[in-house]
Design a protein around this motif. Structure first.
Motif: not given
Length: 170
Positions: A65, A76, A87, A128, A130, A160-161, A163-167
């Protein structure tokens, strides 16, 4: 008959020192002091987050990821601190818990660290969570005590549901 759990000898002073380093790092991230956090990385430092379906993957062969060397990590950080990172603008509020820290010195002087984490991210009235484990490699450094050679966050999520992503930085 009762079996005795045998554990390797641990350097409690080292574990305490590493815990303090990880707590300070978590505080920097929660306060979005990302340039100060970036200073905790050695020039050859890497930030890794394996894919959820391959937590023990090899970054040379497998999809990750996040697989940032120091240059990409600087990009980043700079991106996260601008309005261009939609995001994360305005920034999420995060709170990190770091527990069950283990640390052991290797023969080459580097320190292997494992710890459990939970990162709570609140954004737009949605929280969310993690969870996972850290697998870091540190080396001693002037001033900060340690620097990251490898900072690896292995997620315990199946996907990642929702969430869908790691921002954020885990």
């Amino acid at each position: 008959m009762t079996e005795t759990l045998t554990r390797p000898a641990r350097d409690r002073a080292l574990v305490t020192e590493v815990e303090e380093f990880l707590y300070d790092e978590a505080d920097l991230l929660d306060q979005w002091r990302l340039h100060e956090w970036l200073a905790l990385f050695a020039p050859e430092g890497r930030y890794l987050v394996p894919a959820t379906d391959k937590p023990d993957g090899d970054p040379l062969r497998d999809l990750f990821l996040i697989q940032d060397d120091r240059f990409l990590l600087e990009q980043r950080v700079n991106s996260l601190l601008t309005r261009a990172a939609h995001a994360e603008y305005p920034h999420s509020r995060t709170r990190r818990l770091v527990t069950n820290t283990r640390a052991s010195a290797r023969e080459d002087g580097r320190i292997e660290v494992s710890a459990n984490f939970a990162v709570f991210r609140v954004r737009n009235a949605v929280m969310d969570t993690y969870v996972g484990r850290y697998a870091h490699v540190l080396e001693r450094a002037e001033g900060t005590g340690f620097t990251f050679l490898t900072r690896k966050a292995v997620l315990d999520l199946d996907a990642l549901r929702p969430h869908g992503k790691v921002s954020i930085i885990l």
